[in-house]
Design an enzyme around this catalytic site. Structure first.
Site, mmCIF file in Angstrom:
data_model
loop_
_atom_site.group_PDB
_atom_site.id
_atom_site.type_symbol
_atom_site.label_atom_id
_atom_site.label_comp_id
_atom_site.label_asym_id
_atom_site.label_seq_id
_atom_site.Cartn_x
_atom_site.Cartn_y
_atom_site.Cartn_z
ATOM 1 N N CYS A 58 0.743 -1.132 -0.219
ATOM 2 C CA CYS A 58 0.006 -0.162 0.189
ATOM 3 C C CYS A 58 0.838 1.280 0.123
ATOM 4 C CB CYS A 58 -0.910 -0.085 1.332
ATOM 5 S SG CYS A 58 -1.815 -1.557 1.251
ATOM 6 N N HIS A 110 -3.484 6.505 2.307
ATOM 7 C CA HIS A 110 -3.788 5.272 1.584
ATOM 8 C C HIS A 110 -5.268 4.998 2.201
ATOM 9 C CE1 HIS A 110 -4.158 1.144 1.161
ATOM 10 N NE2 HIS A 110 -3.887 0.700 2.259
ATOM 11 N N ASN A 134 -10.440 -0.914 -0.434
ATOM 12 C CA ASN A 134 -8.787 -0.795 -0.171
ATOM 13 C C ASN A 134 -8.258 -1.370 -1.515
ATOM 14 O OD1 ASN A 134 -6.243 -1.198 0.295
ATOM 15 N ND2 ASN A 134 -6.591 -1.795 2.562
#
Length: 334
Positions: free
Chosen positions: A123, A259, A290
């Site tokens: 990420c 993020h 996500n």
């Protein structure tokens, strides 16, 4: 006599010139996730803030999603593919070990013989790629660099795992980095905490699956509470360090693009950083889920497309994830 190496002749600075994104056509609501786990829509929303996510179909491969996002970013930057000197792709869901997906993308885009390679930084991958691109432009190894974060995390999702089944989505986000006459990408504060590598990981390595030691296809797992505490408290410190490295304070910020891991993490970071009310905060996770390395460029592209952010705004971006790895920097939006 010792020969003297000629110094690199790159641009004085680098900046993001354009961004692009691609979200798969299939939208998956929480109700579909609930067919596989004992939970509720209210629980998923309260824990993550996610209402829907996008999952890729058979034709929406890592390569195809990357090409779609990259094409938009190149057009947005006002350049041609031939002007791309390097392609850097961050992904953990391209299942072909070699060659890199970046080489295929560079060829299919028509970049000529651009340098091309993949990175695996989960990420934080977009931040890592952005840092590499900045260095290449400033040192003169490439005038323009394409940076892409792309994931098909639906391929690595265990739909029976109540802690992760609702989290992940698919998509690609791209940015073109090129020369600038003034600083537009700040110093990167980045690092890793390998002692916490087991906190977010793949359930089993590929060779265990190949050798028949396990029957279930590998998937992503995480220790949710540990990740939450680390992200909120430790990453808020990293974000503050990135502001200081850029020589600004939170009052100077226009936009915050963390993020898109979880809405609770985002809101808690905003509170911990004491961001002023005028700062626009990306909350793309609500409808995108996500998407790991793709989440920051996807969120950036949406903020610009919807007018929530504008060209020239000062934005703090921070990615963090499996490894545990992290990267934060301040950028001027294209």
């Amino acid at each position: 006599m010792t020969a003297k190496i000629r110094p690199a002749k790159g641009a004085p600075y680098a900046r993001i010139l354009g961004v692009g994104g691609y979200r798969p056509t299939r939208v998956v609501p929480n109700e579909e996730i609930l067919k596989h786990i004992d939970s509720s829509d209210e629980w998923i929303r309260s824990r993550s803030g996610i209402t829907t996510r996008h999952w890729a179909g058979p034709e929406e491969t890592v390569a195809e999603m990357t090409l779609a996002a990259a094409g938009k970013a190149i057009a947005d930057a006002g350049i041609t593919p031939e002007q791309i000197g390097a392609v850097v792709i961050s992904t953990v869901s391209h299942f072909k070990q070699t060659p890199s997906i970046a080489t295929e993308v560079a060829h299919r885009l028509g970049t000529g013989k651009a340098a091309a390679f993949d990175i695996s930084a989960a990420c934080a991958g977009f931040g890592y790629g952005l840092t590499i691109a900045k260095g290449l432009v400033v040192e003169g190894s490439a005038e323009h660099v394409l940076v892409v974060g792309v994931e098909r995390l639906s391929d690595l999702t265990d739909l029976t795992d109540r802690t992760t089944a609702f989290l992940f989505g698919d998509g690609a986000g791209a940015a073109v980095v090129g020369p600038s006459e003034e600083p537009a990408i700040g110093p990167t504060v980045w690092g890793s905490e390998g002692d916490k590598a087991d906190v977010i990981s793949q359930t089993v390595p590929w060779d265990d699956y190949r050798e028949g030691g396990v029957e279930k296809f590998p998937a992503l797992r995480q220790e949710g509470q540990t990740v939450f505490r680390w992200a909120v408290f430790e990453m808020a410190k990293v974000a503050q360090q990135a502001l200081e490295a850029a020589g600004i304070t939170s009052e100077d910020l226009d936009v915050f693009i963390p993020h898109q891991a979880n809405m609770r993490i985002i809101d808690s970071m905003v509170k911990t950083l004491k961001l002023p009310e005028h700062v626009t905060v990306a909350r793309d996770v609500e409808t995108t889920g996500n998407t790991s390395a793709a989440s920051i460029p996807l969120a950036m592209e949406r903020l610009l497309a919807t007018g929530q952010a504008k060209s020239g705004d000062t934005a703090l971006v921070i990615g963090f994830g499996a490894g545990l790895v992290y990267a934060a920097t301040v950028v001027t939006l294209p």
